[in-house]
Design an enzyme around this catalytic site. Sequence first.
Site, mmCIF file in Angstrom:
data_model
loop_
_atom_site.group_PDB
_atom_site.id
_atom_site.type_symbol
_atom_site.label_atom_id
_atom_site.label_comp_id
_atom_site.label_asym_id
_atom_site.label_seq_id
_atom_site.Cartn_x
_atom_site.Cartn_y
_atom_site.Cartn_z
ATOM 1 N N ARG A 3 0.813 -1.212 0.000
ATOM 2 C CA ARG A 3 0.000 0.000 0.000
ATOM 3 C C ARG A 3 0.851 1.268 0.000
ATOM 4 O O ARG A 3 0.502 2.254 -0.647
ATOM 5 C CB ARG A 3 -0.937 0.001 1.227
ATOM 6 C CG ARG A 3 -1.965 1.129 1.205
ATOM 7 C CD ARG A 3 -2.747 1.224 2.497
ATOM 8 N NE ARG A 3 -3.882 2.147 2.378
ATOM 9 C CZ ARG A 3 -4.563 2.612 3.415
ATOM 10 N NH1 ARG A 3 -4.242 2.245 4.653
ATOM 11 N NH2 ARG A 3 -5.583 3.441 3.236
ATOM 12 N N SER B 117 -7.070 7.217 -0.267
ATOM 13 C CA SER B 117 -6.859 5.779 -0.337
ATOM 14 C C SER B 117 -7.824 5.147 0.655
ATOM 15 O O SER B 117 -7.745 5.407 1.862
ATOM 16 C CB SER B 117 -5.410 5.427 0.027
ATOM 17 O OG SER B 117 -5.235 4.023 0.077
ATOM 18 N N SER B 118 -8.755 4.346 0.153
ATOM 19 C CA SER B 118 -9.793 3.773 1.018
ATOM 20 C C SER B 118 -9.193 2.821 2.048
ATOM 21 O O SER B 118 -8.104 2.271 1.853
ATOM 22 C CB SER B 118 -10.822 3.013 0.179
ATOM 23 O OG SER B 118 -11.429 3.866 -0.765
ATOM 24 N N ALA B 119 -9.911 2.631 3.141
ATOM 25 C CA ALA B 119 -9.493 1.666 4.156
ATOM 26 C C ALA B 119 -9.408 0.281 3.511
ATOM 27 O O ALA B 119 -10.318 -0.135 2.788
ATOM 28 C CB ALA B 119 -10.467 1.653 5.315
ATOM 29 N N PHE C 47 -18.089 7.378 1.218
ATOM 30 C CA PHE C 47 -17.036 7.710 0.272
ATOM 31 C C PHE C 47 -17.193 9.168 -0.166
ATOM 32 O O PHE C 47 -18.256 9.772 -0.018
ATOM 33 C CB PHE C 47 -17.132 6.820 -0.977
ATOM 34 C CG PHE C 47 -16.440 5.485 -0.836
ATOM 35 C CD1 PHE C 47 -15.284 5.207 -1.533
ATOM 36 C CD2 PHE C 47 -16.977 4.498 -0.018
ATOM 37 C CE1 PHE C 47 -14.655 3.979 -1.418
ATOM 38 C CE2 PHE C 47 -16.360 3.261 0.108
ATOM 39 C CZ PHE C 47 -15.189 3.007 -0.601
#
Length: 501
Positions: free
Chosen positions: A42, A97-99, A243
């Site tokens: 990541r 950046s999404s979980a 989101f």
Amino acid sequence: MKPASEPTLDALAVTLTAALADDLRARGVPERIASAFARVPRHRFLPDTVWTLDGDAIDRAADPDAWLRTAYSDQPLTTQLDDGTTTDGRGSPSSSSSAPSVMARMLTAARLEPGHRVLEVGTGTGYNAAILSDLLGPANVTTIEIDEEVAATARANLHACGYRPTVLVGDGELASTPMAVYDRLMATCSVADLPWAWPDLIGGEGRIITPWAPTPGAPAGALAVLEVERSEVRGRFEGGSSFMWARGQRRPNRPAPDAHARPEHVTRTDTDPREPFLDGETSLILSLLVGEWHYGMRMERGATEPHVWIGSTSDGSWARLHADGRVEQAGVRRLHEEFTAALSRWRDRGEPPVDRFGLTFDRDHATRTLWSDSPADTLWSARWNRPTAHMRLRRRYFDLVVSGRKTVEVRVADDARERLRVGDALRFRCDGAEVATRITGLTRYATFEELLEHEPVAAIDPTTTREGLLGALREIYPPDREARGVLAIAIETVSRRTYEE
């Protein structure tokens, strides 16, 4: 504190990547997906400064160890503010950046199979596109990003990690891609109105996975897992999901109620009427039970606590809910009573969770309908609006639109413009400003000459002649593009506002 060396950080990154994958396995994520998270680092997709949920800026140069550990925490990390115009941490998040656990939930809901072709709307950092490429192969992955700089950075990140999916720059709501159809469409941005282009991109028994909320400004949203079936797109929710909004839908349909508007009705409650709207889970349920509204908080002069305002997006009704029990309302809808009744019905049903609700988009009737348990148990239905289209204009033409003197815009036809319809919202942009218009007519012509035989020159450009306009159009569009056909887009101005690029 002595900065950690790069080899030490690399070793730590390997450990943290493996730990993230193990955490996902412990949460029940399928092994195939968890293993992909173990293979894709990541931190290779994050900028040197990220902002946490608490708004804290974590700088790689200042504390590389903290930055790396933050990169592998299970939380969304903001990577851009105010569409890239703000860097001091005080702006509104516009890319992230999404979980990882949320990403895994969406990937699991997609039910990806070998050979599936996937379109991702909202590339962001490129991390999710890398996971998809690992699972399906880069040749089966297309990702589209509206922000050119964000897309360029994501492409560089992907290439540096050995992944080469197709990365496009464009508006994902009007997605036009080299590949005709996909098996899955995954959106990493919230929508209220499912873009009409999306079902057309799904072939056979395809599936759309998208965060959804009833309207921009609603308190919360849910993850919609939708099947495409002829004229309908229908499916259930898989829990709550918050989101960032698709850029064409992120503004409320209507402004907040006037802070000084006088109420038509004033009542009092024995408890704080704001409570359901301040609790995340309850406010999510309310957003599903009651349609066509948005809300916010405002502090009045002299008050010690803010009040909650609610505005109807279908008419001018509004309500203000105060900490001392006062409920002020105006308009046709009695919004507070609607929410009170909806909560009572929900409690009478045994307080069903979010995954008991579902959503249907009906293309033939242009409706979106929310239901409970089955499509036959309708909770509410509203119009399914088409998304706002955006176009750029040169300054001279932009000023003519703003003044109301230019009422027809001419463009060559392409896939996205072919999807435009009368009544669609169309926003023109130029040098940090934006003007909102509505399409009142669409006419297709074979050539510019044919167009000018039917459309008045003054409506297109009142400052030139027919010959001058024809020359200008052919200077912009070469013969091969003109050969695709020409559209005359009749417009009426709605409003103008500042737009930050």
